[in-house]
Every structure is written in C-alpha cells, then in structure tokens.
Design a protein around this motif. Sequence first.
Motif, PDB file in Angstrom:
ATOM      1  N   ASP A  76      -0.729   7.316  -2.417  1.00 29.23           N
ATOM      2  CA  ASP A  76      -1.873   6.786  -2.947  1.00 29.23           C
ATOM      3  C   ASP A  76      -2.250   5.226  -2.304  1.00 29.23           C
ATOM      4  O   ASP A  76      -3.453   5.068  -2.235  1.00 29.23           O
ATOM      5  CB  ASP A  76      -1.973   6.988  -4.563  1.00 29.23           C
ATOM      6  CG  ASP A  76      -0.730   6.176  -5.112  1.00 29.23           C
ATOM      7  OD1 ASP A  76       0.331   5.586  -4.255  1.00 29.23           O
ATOM      8  OD2 ASP A  76      -0.643   5.647  -6.256  1.00 29.23           O
ATOM      9  N   SER A  77      -1.077   4.382  -2.308  1.00 32.43           N
ATOM     10  CA  SER A  77      -1.373   3.224  -1.655  1.00 32.43           C
ATOM     11  C   SER A  77      -1.661   3.165  -0.401  1.00 32.43           C
ATOM     12  O   SER A  77      -2.530   2.405   0.100  1.00 32.43           O
ATOM     13  CB  SER A  77      -0.081   2.612  -1.763  1.00 32.43           C
ATOM     14  OG  SER A  77       0.393   2.056  -3.153  1.00 32.43           O
ATOM     15  N   HIS A  78      -1.178   4.329   0.237  1.00 34.57           N
ATOM     16  CA  HIS A  78      -1.776   4.036   1.699  1.00 34.57           C
ATOM     17  C   HIS A  78      -3.125   4.825   2.124  1.00 34.57           C
ATOM     18  O   HIS A  78      -4.120   4.016   2.772  1.00 34.57           O
ATOM     19  CB  HIS A  78      -0.866   5.278   2.787  1.00 34.57           C
ATOM     20  CG  HIS A  78       0.582   4.847   2.966  1.00 34.57           C
ATOM     21  ND1 HIS A  78       0.980   4.123   4.078  1.00 34.57           N
ATOM     22  CD2 HIS A  78       1.755   4.958   2.158  1.00 34.57           C
ATOM     23  CE1 HIS A  78       1.983   3.875   4.052  1.00 34.57           C
ATOM     24  NE2 HIS A  78       2.651   4.224   2.891  1.00 34.57           N
ATOM     25  N   LEU A  79      -3.600   5.545   1.071  1.00 31.99           N
ATOM     26  CA  LEU A  79      -5.164   5.917   1.172  1.00 31.99           C
ATOM     27  C   LEU A  79      -5.904   4.638   0.684  1.00 31.99           C
ATOM     28  O   LEU A  79      -6.782   4.346   1.323  1.00 31.99           O
ATOM     29  CB  LEU A  79      -5.301   7.080   0.175  1.00 31.99           C
ATOM     30  CG  LEU A  79      -6.689   7.371  -0.143  1.00 31.99           C
ATOM     31  CD1 LEU A  79      -7.274   7.992   1.105  1.00 31.99           C
ATOM     32  CD2 LEU A  79      -6.738   8.582  -1.309  1.00 31.99           C
ATOM     33  N   VAL A  80      -5.561   4.066  -0.389  1.00 27.55           N
ATOM     34  CA  VAL A  80      -6.273   2.743  -0.869  1.00 27.55           C
ATOM     35  C   VAL A  80      -6.309   1.846   0.435  1.00 27.55           C
ATOM     36  O   VAL A  80      -7.484   1.322   0.637  1.00 27.55           O
ATOM     37  CB  VAL A  80      -5.482   2.179  -1.937  1.00 27.55           C
ATOM     38  CG1 VAL A  80      -6.372   0.824  -2.419  1.00 27.55           C
ATOM     39  CG2 VAL A  80      -5.497   3.172  -3.118  1.00 27.55           C
ATOM     40  N   HIS A  81      -5.247   1.544   0.923  1.00 28.06           N
ATOM     41  CA  HIS A  81      -5.200   0.416   2.126  1.00 28.06           C
ATOM     42  C   HIS A  81      -5.945   1.098   3.380  1.00 28.06           C
ATOM     43  O   HIS A  81      -6.565   0.307   4.032  1.00 28.06           O
ATOM     44  CB  HIS A  81      -3.847   0.090   2.540  1.00 28.06           C
ATOM     45  CG  HIS A  81      -3.135  -0.767   1.634  1.00 28.06           C
ATOM     46  ND1 HIS A  81      -2.431  -0.546   0.617  1.00 28.06           N
ATOM     47  CD2 HIS A  81      -2.965  -2.253   2.018  1.00 28.06           C
ATOM     48  CE1 HIS A  81      -1.982  -1.462  -0.263  1.00 28.06           C
ATOM     49  NE2 HIS A  81      -2.420  -2.553   0.712  1.00 28.06           N
ATOM     50  N   LEU A  82      -5.856   2.239   3.696  1.00 33.15           N
ATOM     51  CA  LEU A  82      -6.708   3.039   4.586  1.00 33.15           C
ATOM     52  C   LEU A  82      -8.324   2.771   4.479  1.00 33.15           C
ATOM     53  O   LEU A  82      -8.849   2.445   5.458  1.00 33.15           O
ATOM     54  CB  LEU A  82      -6.464   4.311   4.768  1.00 33.15           C
ATOM     55  CG  LEU A  82      -7.430   5.153   5.905  1.00 33.15           C
ATOM     56  CD1 LEU A  82      -7.029   4.758   7.249  1.00 33.15           C
ATOM     57  CD2 LEU A  82      -7.229   6.792   5.924  1.00 33.15           C
TER      58      LEU A  82
END
Length: 412
Positions: A76-82
Amino acid sequence: MIWLGGLIVLLTFVAIIKKYETRMVLFLSGLLMAILSGKPLEAITAFQAAMINGGLVPVICTVMGFAFVMRLTKCDSHLVHLLAGPLTKFRAILIPGAVLVTWTINIALPSAAAVGAILIPALMAAGVHPAMAASAVLAGTWGSVISPGNSHNPFVAKLANVDVMTVIATLSSTALITAVVVAIGLTITAFVRKENQGYTSEVTLSDKDEFKVNILKAVVPMVPLILLVLGSKQLHVIPEVTVPQAMIFGAILGFVVTWQNPQEITKQFFNGMGDAYGNVIGIIIAAAVFTKGMELIGLTGSLIAVMKNSQSIAKFAATFGPFVVAILSGSGDAAALAFNGAITPHAKQFGYGIIEMGSTAQMVGALGRSMSPVAGAAIVCAQLAKVSPIEMTKRNGPIMLLGAIVMMMGML
C-alpha cells in the motif's frame, strides 16, 4: 404507533451523532420497535438472516483481509508513493492532484492515514496552508464509493439482484464527475483564500526522505480491481471473477512479490476478515434489525406512502438524509444502510431505480463524512497537519454540498 416509531428513529440518530455505539443503538432501537409491534422474534430472525448473508459477508471480509495483507507487505505504501510522487514536481496541480490521488487510492485501499502521511507534508512543503493541505486529502477519502469491497455496493447489488460490478458501472461516471467537481471547487477555494502558496514549512520538498518505489509492489493493490473490471459483464475480457476470488488472488500475489512469511500473511488475512465481520458486517446486522423494526411498527409503509406522492421528496430524502447524519456523526454508514434497507427496495414506486437510489444514499453519506469534523479520517488529517478539524470543515463544507447536489442530479 407510527409516531412513536418516528420518535424512536429520531432518537436513534441523535444517539449515533452523540457517538454512542452504533451497533448497540441500531439493534436496541429495532428491537424496541419490534416489541411495540408485538413481534419481537422477527427482529431476531432479521439479525440471524443478516449474519449469514451470502452476498455481503464473503465480499466484505475478503476485501478487508486483502487490505491487511497489503499493509503487512507495505504494498500500500508503494502504491501511495507511486501516485503521490509526481505531484511534488508540478506544484500548480498540487491541490486538485492531491484530491484525485487520494480518491483513486481509496478505491483500492481505505488508507487515509497512509495517504495523508505522505501528501499533507508534501503540500505544506510546497507552500500550501496546513488546513488546506489536510482538507485536500480529506476531500478525496470518499473514493471508496466505487470499490467492490465497499459494504454498500454489495448491499445495493443484493437489493437489485445484480452483481457488484453492475452497481459500480452504474454509479462510476457520476462519482468521477463529482470527484472532479470537488477537486476544482477546493482548488478555487484555495486561490480565493490565498492558501495555495506562501506557507513556510519547516520541511522542504528536497528535505523529504526518498522512498524507492518498487513498481511490482505498487501494482499489487490494484490487481484485484483490474481483474474485476476485466471480468465484468460490461467488458468480459476475461472470465468473470468474483470479489473473493480477486482478493484472495491479490493476497497470494502479495506473497509472491514480497516473499513475506506466509504464516504472517495468513494471520493478517484472517485478522482482516475478523475485523471486517465485527466492525462492518456488525453494523449491517444491527441495521437489519433496525429496518425490520421500522417495517413492523408501520413506519416504513407510511414513509413509502408519502414518497409515492412526490418524487422530489424521495430524491431529497435519499440525498440529504444520509448527508446530514454523516456530517453530524462522522459516519455515513448507519444512515445509508438504514435508508437502503427500509426505503430503497421500493424505489420503483417513486419512479427511480434501486441501484440509482441506493447508490445516491451511500455516496452522499460518504461526501458528508468527508467534511465532518468528527470523522476518523478528519481527525487523522488534522493531526498530521496540526490544525483543528473544524478548519477543514470550513473549507470542505460548501464543496461537499455542491458535490452532493451534483451526485443527486446525476443519479436521480
């Protein structure tokens, strides 16, 4: 007896607004109305039927299980940062971009805290006033209205006897238009208040810690949604995929991509399912008792008779009833579920479709929650920006009201 039922309903929503336990209030109110009607056991039968609702329980529980796995694996963090990363490079679109990025992320994952923790400091570092930065994130948290795991969509699908993706296909265009209207409206508000730039933050964009985005991990949270869209009756690119199938596949994919301990992934998936049953399905069960009580005491029949005489009454009840209760209580769920359980099944008698009326009630409830100073997401965003939740309501209030009107015009 009908007037007594009306008083009980009014007191029910007062109690919910005053933050009494929602499940307790709905259950006891429904049971009291059933007792007054002389049929208390029918309320318990409604409770039992809702407990094993095959159209709701597997969908909502597996979605929350998947969300717990995404949190464990940090996908979820990787999606948000992307999605959030490009915003810092284009300051002119920071505010509308923050609204729409938050809205998009919330379709896949209900993550106001995760999004806010990244976007709010980024907006402030770019010169956006803290209250406006928090308002922009809060204004996008209602994107979950077009999520297949949103408790209201399978609920409405069950009422209309269609699949979840048919409900989402019906409401998605109006929801998207409303999201754009909200984003533009808040941007104009920021310009008028001169809060779009000029704020001096202790942190600059260049000082922010770099987060290395793993594309594979970022894509995983979106995979179940992509599968559901591709397998929907509207596209049918692949064989139809059910929501539980998509969520379980997504959880497995999360393991494959991150190679986390499979025991921990399994624990988190089932923890998420349990959390969903207790906190989401629990409200649906209690709301079923409440709507049954309204029916038994004769209140539902009276409301239907009144609405039959005027489409406009039904339209405004579906829109502003859940909207106002959501603002005051911080949650649109109780009001929308009560309305959809009691009134929406009879939508055709008022000249509306079940999907349209049911979706309107749940979406405006979400809009109301996105301006409420007592909503959980508002409190989280306020803490991140170090402002009062009331300051966010001042900025979001007129925009969310406009959004509710746009929603009503588009759906009913």
